[in-house]
Design a protein around this motif. Structure first.
Motif, PDB file in Angstrom:
ATOM      1  N   TYR B 142       0.846  -1.184  -0.019  1.00 54.03           N
ATOM      2  CA  TYR B 142       0.059  -0.052  -0.024  1.00 54.03           C
ATOM      3  C   TYR B 142       0.726   1.125   0.020  1.00 54.03           C
ATOM      4  O   TYR B 142       0.706   2.268  -0.852  1.00 54.03           O
ATOM      5  CB  TYR B 142      -1.011  -0.028   1.183  1.00 54.03           C
ATOM      6  N   ARG B 147      -0.623   7.402  -3.511  1.00 50.39           N
ATOM      7  CA  ARG B 147      -0.193   8.407  -4.364  1.00 50.39           C
ATOM      8  C   ARG B 147       1.100   9.005  -4.145  1.00 50.39           C
ATOM      9  O   ARG B 147       1.681   9.386  -5.039  1.00 50.39           O
ATOM     10  CB  ARG B 147      -1.594   9.258  -4.093  1.00 50.39           C
ATOM     11  N   ASP B 148       1.546   9.080  -2.696  1.00 51.66           N
ATOM     12  CA  ASP B 148       2.692   9.686  -2.563  1.00 51.66           C
ATOM     13  C   ASP B 148       3.735   8.757  -2.263  1.00 51.66           C
ATOM     14  O   ASP B 148       4.660   8.904  -1.532  1.00 51.66           O
ATOM     15  CB  ASP B 148       2.564  10.822  -1.287  1.00 51.66           C
ATOM     16  N   ASP B 164      -2.135   7.533 -10.022  1.00 47.95           N
ATOM     17  CA  ASP B 164      -2.570   7.316  -8.627  1.00 47.95           C
ATOM     18  C   ASP B 164      -2.850   5.719  -9.194  1.00 47.95           C
ATOM     19  O   ASP B 164      -4.191   5.310  -9.316  1.00 47.95           O
ATOM     20  CB  ASP B 164      -3.820   7.891  -8.530  1.00 47.95           C
ATOM     21  N   TYR B 167      -5.959   4.063  -7.518  1.00 50.54           N
ATOM     22  CA  TYR B 167      -7.248   4.472  -7.793  1.00 50.54           C
ATOM     23  C   TYR B 167      -7.541   4.163  -9.332  1.00 50.54           C
ATOM     24  O   TYR B 167      -8.335   3.563  -9.934  1.00 50.54           O
ATOM     25  CB  TYR B 167      -7.261   6.078  -7.548  1.00 50.54           C
ATOM     26  N   GLY B 253     -12.163  -1.521  -4.113  1.00 47.13           N
ATOM     27  CA  GLY B 253     -12.647  -0.459  -4.794  1.00 47.13           C
ATOM     28  C   GLY B 253     -11.569  -0.166  -6.139  1.00 47.13           C
ATOM     29  O   GLY B 253     -10.831  -0.832  -6.132  1.00 47.13           O
ATOM     30  N   PRO B 254     -11.684   1.170  -6.491  1.00 49.39           N
ATOM     31  CA  PRO B 254     -12.815   1.924  -6.477  1.00 49.39           C
ATOM     32  C   PRO B 254     -14.116   1.331  -7.468  1.00 49.39           C
ATOM     33  O   PRO B 254     -13.786   0.554  -8.340  1.00 49.39           O
ATOM     34  CB  PRO B 254     -12.247   3.324  -6.961  1.00 49.39           C
ATOM     35  N   ALA B 255     -15.181   1.779  -6.828  1.00 50.69           N
ATOM     36  CA  ALA B 255     -16.331   1.049  -7.721  1.00 50.69           C
ATOM     37  C   ALA B 255     -16.419  -0.497  -8.036  1.00 50.69           C
ATOM     38  O   ALA B 255     -16.452  -0.915  -9.337  1.00 50.69           O
ATOM     39  CB  ALA B 255     -16.671   1.921  -8.902  1.00 50.69           C
ATOM     40  N   ASN B 256     -15.991  -1.123  -6.972  1.00 51.19           N
ATOM     41  CA  ASN B 256     -15.880  -2.703  -7.340  1.00 51.19           C
ATOM     42  C   ASN B 256     -14.797  -2.917  -8.385  1.00 51.19           C
ATOM     43  O   ASN B 256     -14.718  -4.133  -8.594  1.00 51.19           O
ATOM     44  CB  ASN B 256     -17.302  -3.134  -7.654  1.00 51.19           C
ATOM     45  N   TYR B 266     -16.658 -11.473   1.589  1.00 49.31           N
ATOM     46  CA  TYR B 266     -16.238 -10.979   3.093  1.00 49.31           C
ATOM     47  C   TYR B 266     -17.622  -9.824   3.162  1.00 49.31           C
ATOM     48  O   TYR B 266     -18.147  -9.554   4.062  1.00 49.31           O
ATOM     49  CB  TYR B 266     -15.070 -10.397   3.172  1.00 49.31           C
ATOM     50  N   GLN B 267     -17.473  -9.061   2.204  1.00 48.21           N
ATOM     51  CA  GLN B 267     -18.434  -7.922   2.202  1.00 48.21           C
ATOM     52  C   GLN B 267     -19.625  -8.385   2.489  1.00 48.21           C
ATOM     53  O   GLN B 267     -20.799  -7.855   3.355  1.00 48.21           O
ATOM     54  CB  GLN B 267     -18.296  -7.076   0.912  1.00 48.21           C
ATOM     55  N   PHE B 270     -19.971 -10.211   5.991  1.00 47.55           N
ATOM     56  CA  PHE B 270     -19.787  -9.579   7.440  1.00 47.55           C
ATOM     57  C   PHE B 270     -20.142  -8.033   7.351  1.00 47.55           C
ATOM     58  O   PHE B 270     -20.456  -7.245   8.168  1.00 47.55           O
ATOM     59  CB  PHE B 270     -18.413  -9.538   7.767  1.00 47.55           C
ATOM     60  N   LYS B 271     -19.862  -7.322   6.077  1.00 49.87           N
ATOM     61  CA  LYS B 271     -20.159  -6.103   6.061  1.00 49.87           C
ATOM     62  C   LYS B 271     -21.690  -5.936   5.909  1.00 49.87           C
ATOM     63  O   LYS B 271     -22.190  -5.020   6.890  1.00 49.87           O
ATOM     64  CB  LYS B 271     -19.612  -5.412   4.966  1.00 49.87           C
TER      65      LYS B 271
END
Lengths: 450, 305
Positions: B142, B147-148, B164, B167, B253-256, B266-267, B270-271
């Protein structure tokens, strides 16, 4: 030789199995223990302090009782998951736990919470709780299952210095969405390096996206998420599309953070910790608990916040009545349905929420007090300069529909905002997909087109 | 085998041959039991749960009901599922079957030829990523791709653009991270396999005038075929199950755009607290694993014939 290795392995496995089978001899005759589960993060230790204090006080008053504090290090979403997993099994279920108001009803349905009515009758402090706040712990059967710790509201928090530098006069009180856009564009034109007006979007910020952004828009259009009288979810509303379109405008014109930043789950830390204090952000929509981050002892101490920051109500779409919109949630304490010591567990809950402890917690976490005696306390009123403003928003606030379907609906809303700010879908398309998703979740019969 | 038979075995030998065989199985029993309890148990439980409406909260948490194939019907119509399947296949194919496998083989071949200190340095560097606990490796990746992060600082220093990654190209970043993390395993397997290739065979091929590529294609690869199949099976199953890496880097993400099947399961479970539906997704994952496993087992059998 190979067989020998095989046999030895098998023997080790057998020994391990036997050891597992006979090891944990649970001490049963020892002193009574109450297991307390709550949330703790690096930036949220007020609750931990509350329970540490309550533990001391309660143990001193009840000889032979041990309070085992088991903080869970997690964000709101993960805390909810871990708590639900613990509640599923009687052997892991806590006696007392910290519970989100919007989960109370579905967790009561699941049989996780103990009905507190008989205990509350004998608890004189209960009369000091605000009537509206008492509803937070109410379930469909009319019984009370949880006691609120405090509540919150949402507002626009803006940096006066940044606004003044852009030629906007303070106090800033936007009356409509258009006024927000006009001001944001003015700030952008004056200093392109500043984020003029941030609103969360996307799934990464979870409930933050809906509570501190989307619902302020939606409920200001006259539309709503759920028709509580008809018990139906609203689909196909113009307000939903308009709200998405507003977010799209903010992100397309780079008035909010970049979509990539918005989809970072930690973006709020930068909002509180860097951008607002450093004058790199003009305004954001956030909760009444905002000062708790900047107060002395908070995670992003900022001595100048009281002078530099201002607060304003989020306006309705075209300035129609009642003129402002806010969302409220808040957390409660509940007793596990399977507790072996219901009286002691409630006793601990009552200790944690007595006047002294409530006052300290409400001040430390910038919560809006739900006990009238705490609300009237001069220490609470002087805790930060914004207490009065954010408390007044209770008059225009809304609560989330606390049904078992809600978390999934909320996720569908978050997904719609994400699709719009990333440019994957148009507001109309994202709203239509949301309608499809809602019908899939609750069934056609439980939706109503408005 | 030692020349004197231990006392215990001699006792066993005195038994009837049929009984003797069973007595020899006895010590294996606990291991089999453990496998049943901790491996087959959860798998069966997941299959069972996928036919119910079990939930984390709400009425269905108290009394889950049997709903038959409802979860699977919903799965078929779920718009996220096709995307998720494609992403899972791309992820496994790209980062395990191609990435880890080929890079591992290439590294093993190079290290066999390289001088000892060079081989040691390369080996340590590659194995280091593998030794890291998954969560640590995930945070490192990660930090590298953010980005940086390190990658963009290097790119910036060289005068390139700084996209990025997490993303704009989430799957690319995740696949590279998984290759970085998992290549060591393939490399170790292939190093051991290459050491088993007799020098004479390669030399004979050399005498016959085979070029380097020809020796690799017609001598080395066929001789390590069973190692290749074993390695492919293990890394495929490992990569199918990768969750922490993806969850930490992009959370799907983003947007799956990086929601592979484990993330989706998992989502859902548990989510959203929908355990029945989540286990249905997990069951699909198990089935895919079985298909891959069966394919490799066939490959292994073929290599022995």
């Amino acid at each position: 030789m190979r067989r020998r290795v095989f046999e030895i392995t098998a023997l080790i496995a057998a020994t391990a199995l036997m050891l597992t089978a006979c090891s944990p001899a649970a001490p049963q005759d020892e002193a009574k223990t109450l297991k307390v589960v709550y949330q703790k993060t690096d930036s949220f230790s007020a609750l931990d302090n509350l329970f540490q204090a309550a533990k001391q006080e309660f143990e001193a008053a009840n000889q032979g009782v041990t309070v085992a504090l088991e903080p869970i290090q997690a964000n709101d979403d993960d805390y909810g998951t871990k708590l639900a997993l613990a509640l599923r099994s009687p052997s892991t279920a806590p006696d007392v736990f910290y519970e989100d108001t919007f989960k109370v009803r579905s967790d009561v349905d699941a049989g996780y919470l103990l009905k507190l009515d008989s205990h509350l009758e004998g608890w004189t402090d209960w009369d000091t709780f605000d009537e509206g706040a008492k509803a937070a712990g109410l379930a469909d059967d009319g019984g009370t299952y949880a006691v609120p710790l405090g509540t919150d509201t949402r507002a626009i928090w803006y940096n006066k210095k940044v606004l003044t530098a852009a030629g906007v006069s303070v106090p800033w009180e936007p009356r409509s969405w258009q006024e927000i856009l006009d001001t944001a564009r003015k700030i952008k034109a004056s200093d392109p390096s500043v984020v003029p007006f941030n609103m969360y979007a996307g799934k990464a910020t979870g409930e933050g996206t809906v509570m501190q952004s989307f619902y302020e828009l939606l409920y200001g259009t006259g539309s709503e998420l759920y028709d509580a009288d008809a018990k139906k979810w609203v689909v196909g509303s113009q307000g939903f599309t308009d709200s998405l379109a507003f977010l799209k405008t903010l992100y397309d014109e780079q008035l909010a953070v970049s979509p990539a930043e918005a989809l970072d789950a930690n973006v709020w830390k930068k909002v509180f910790g860097e951008w607002l204090p450093q004058g790199k952000m003009a305004a954001t929509v956030e909760g009444s608990y905002t000062p708790s981050f900047w107060q002395k002892g908070g995670s992003y101490e900022w001595p100048g916040y009281a002078e530099d920051m201002g607060v304003a109500a989020f306006p309705t779409q075209n300035g129609q009545a009642p003129g402002g919109v806010s969302m409220s949630g808040g957390w409660t304490l509940a007793v596990g349905a399977g507790t072996k010591e219901p009286d002691l567990a409630f006793g601990f809950l009552a200790t944690a929420l007595n006047r002294k402890n409530s006052l300290a917690f409400n001040i430390a976490s910038s919560q809006i007090a739900v006990r009238k005696d705490v609300a009237a306390d001069s220490g609470y009123q002087a805790a930060n300069p914004f207490v009065k403003d954010v408390s007044e928003l209770v008059a225009v606030t809304h609560y989330r529909p606390a049904t078992a379907d809600y978390p999934r609906i909320s996720a569908a809303v978050q997904e719609a905002t994400e699709a719009v700010i990333t440019g994957a879908k148009s507001p109309e398309q994202a709203a239509a997909d949301y309608d499809t998703a809602v019908k899939g979740i609750v069934g056609d019969a439980k939706t109503a087109a408005k | 085998m030692a020349t004197t038979t231990p006392q215990r075995l001699r006792t066993v030998n005195r038994l009837h041959p049929h009984l003797r065989r069973q007595a020899r199985l006895l010590p294996v029993l606990p291991a089999v039991l453990l496998l049943l309890v901790f491996l087959a148990g959860p798998v069966l439980w997941a299959f069972h749960a996928s036919f119910t409406n079990a939930a984390l909260t709400g009425r269905n948490a108290r009394s889950p009901g049997w709903v038959g194939l409802e979860n699977y019907q919903r799965l078929i119509t779920d718009p996220v599922l096709p995307l998720s399947l494609v992403l899972t296949v791309v992820f496994v194919g790209g980062s395990a079957i191609l990435g880890q496998n080929l890079l591992g083989l290439a590294l093993a071949l190079l290290m066999k030829r390289a001088r000892r200190p060079v081989a040691a340095v390369v080996g340590t560097a590659v194995v280091a990523a593998w030794v890291l606990p998954e969560i640590v490796a995930a945070f490192a990746a990660y930090a590298y791709f953010s980005r940086d992060g390190t990658l963009n600082q290097i790119l910036g220093g060289l005068g390139f653009g700084q996209p990025d990654w997490l993303y704009s190209f989430p799957m690319v970043a995740i696949m590279l991270a998984n290759i970085w993390r998992g290549t060591a395993f393939s490399m170790l397997v292939y190093r051991a396999a290459l050491d088993d290739v007799p020098g004479e065979v390669t030399e004979a091929a050399l005498m016959d005038g085979a070029s380097g590529w020809q020796r690799l294609a017609y001598v080395t690869i066929p001789m390590i075929r069973s190692s290749i199949a074993t390695n492919l099976m293990l890394i495929t199953l490992q990569t199918l199950a990768v969750f922490t890496l993806i969850w930490v880097m992009t959370a799907g993400g983003p947007a799956n755009a990086s929601t592979t099947l484990p993330v989706l399961a998992y989502q859902e479970a548990f989510k959203f607290g929908d355990i029945g539906y989540g286990t249905a997704v997990a069951s699909v994952l198990i089935l895919i694993g079985l298909v891959f496993g069966a394919a490799y087992v066939r490959l292994l059998r073929g290599s022995k014939g």
